[in-house]
Scaffold this motif. Sequence first.
Motif, PDB file in Angstrom:
ATOM      1  N   SER A  59      -8.528  -2.727   3.409  1.00  0.00           N
ATOM      2  CA  SER A  59      -7.421  -2.993   1.842  1.00  0.00           C
ATOM      3  C   SER A  59      -6.077  -1.961   1.666  1.00  0.00           C
ATOM      4  O   SER A  59      -6.150  -1.536   2.399  1.00  0.00           O
ATOM      5  CB  SER A  59      -7.977  -3.423   0.282  1.00  0.00           C
ATOM      6  OG  SER A  59      -6.451  -4.420  -0.178  1.00  0.00           O
ATOM      7  N   ARG A 112      -8.726   0.647  -0.218  1.00  0.00           N
ATOM      8  CA  ARG A 112      -7.612   0.298   0.182  1.00  0.00           C
ATOM      9  C   ARG A 112      -6.901   1.727   0.502  1.00  0.00           C
ATOM     10  O   ARG A 112      -6.471   2.894  -0.445  1.00  0.00           O
ATOM     11  CB  ARG A 112      -7.064   0.499  -1.346  1.00  0.00           C
ATOM     12  CG  ARG A 112      -8.061  -0.871  -2.145  1.00  0.00           C
ATOM     13  CD  ARG A 112      -7.465  -1.089  -4.137  1.00  0.00           C
ATOM     14  NE  ARG A 112      -8.263  -1.723  -4.285  1.00  0.00           N
ATOM     15  CZ  ARG A 112      -8.303  -1.797  -6.185  1.00  0.00           C
ATOM     16  NH1 ARG A 112      -7.366  -1.080  -6.693  1.00  0.00           N
ATOM     17  NH2 ARG A 112      -8.261  -4.133  -6.477  1.00  0.00           N
ATOM     18  N   ALA A 132     -13.529   0.649  -5.700  1.00  0.00           N
ATOM     19  CA  ALA A 132     -12.257   0.280  -5.159  1.00  0.00           C
ATOM     20  C   ALA A 132     -11.787   1.454  -4.494  1.00  0.00           C
ATOM     21  O   ALA A 132     -11.786   2.145  -5.364  1.00  0.00           O
ATOM     22  CB  ALA A 132     -11.724  -1.112  -5.485  1.00  0.00           C
ATOM     23  N   GLU A 188      -9.905  -9.482  -1.018  1.00  0.00           N
ATOM     24  CA  GLU A 188     -11.412  -8.530  -2.044  1.00  0.00           C
ATOM     25  C   GLU A 188     -11.357  -9.552  -2.836  1.00  0.00           C
ATOM     26  O   GLU A 188     -12.391  -9.003  -3.209  1.00  0.00           O
ATOM     27  CB  GLU A 188     -10.000  -8.068  -2.703  1.00  0.00           C
ATOM     28  CG  GLU A 188      -9.000  -5.902  -2.066  1.00  0.00           C
ATOM     29  CD  GLU A 188      -8.689  -5.418  -2.842  1.00  0.00           C
ATOM     30  OE1 GLU A 188      -9.279  -5.062  -3.772  1.00  0.00           O
ATOM     31  OE2 GLU A 188      -8.065  -4.000  -2.816  1.00  0.00           O
ATOM     32  N   ALA A 225      -9.297   3.786  -3.248  1.00  0.00           N
ATOM     33  CA  ALA A 225      -8.056   4.750  -2.509  1.00  0.00           C
ATOM     34  C   ALA A 225      -8.010   5.624  -1.833  1.00  0.00           C
ATOM     35  O   ALA A 225      -8.762   7.319  -1.895  1.00  0.00           O
ATOM     36  CB  ALA A 225      -7.081   4.946  -3.553  1.00  0.00           C
TER      37      ALA A 225
END
Length: 286
Positions: free
Chosen positions: A97, A132, A187, A118, A189
């Motif tokens: 993502s 992400r 999730a 997502e 980063a």
Amino acid sequence: MFTVIGATGHVGREAVRLLLERGQEVAAVSRSDRPSAVLPDGAHAVCGDPSRPASLASALPDRIEALLLGPRPVGTAGAELLSLAAERGAKRVVALSALTVEQPVGHPRFIEEFRAFEDVVRASGLPWTVLRCADFAANSLAWAPQIRASGAVHGAYAAAATSPVHPRDIAEVAVRALTGPGHTGQALALTGPRSLDQRDKVRIIGETIDRELAFHEVDPEQVRRTMLAQGLPADVSERLLGSLADYAKTPGRTYDTVERILGRPALGYALWASENAAAFTGTGGQ
């Protein structure tokens, strides 16, 4: 068998290679007519359209260990593809993502596309991990023709700053998540190690190829017209220019996620530039 959707892309190729190095069997799915030409030896190449999962059903493995996919090759068929993977025993899914989901920049409709993707992954019923990602260092390959021809890049928003991420870092984190449950339900980063604006990136490429390069800032509308004249879809220019405009006001954040997960610093932009120097000199490359 591990299954990589978009296996001939920058991240997909690295993920396939890393899985094979770990002794795993890999089904590498791509729309490319000749995926084997760019895939490592040992990968099981599957040529087909992931946005039409039914057309791939007979070519995909009967047993899928885990699945790596992103929104671009899958389109709106994510739920159907994940249902197929679940039927074939998939233990987990790792989805690519964008960092814009948690640091909104650019046009909201593009952010919503990633959020919707997502949501589909979370609703699949499979154990999931979402990556992400900041802008890929490989996006700078779009500058290669200008650099080869004139030694300069003409672009909008010179001050736009992000922490570009090396595709190998994304792939290594993806493989960790694919092969074990340690990041399920997270999730993550992913960025590079430091923030760079557009002039910084061009300077680093110049240092790598031993050529003095320049970034010339031009009006965003001129960039838009040029991209359209090159045949790029309108949403590509809207996505790029909208994000750059916001990053020029507020630099993208830098995260230490890669270092925490891999136990080493994130790979820098200079390394990526040196690995791809031939693309900017015209002596070969990407």
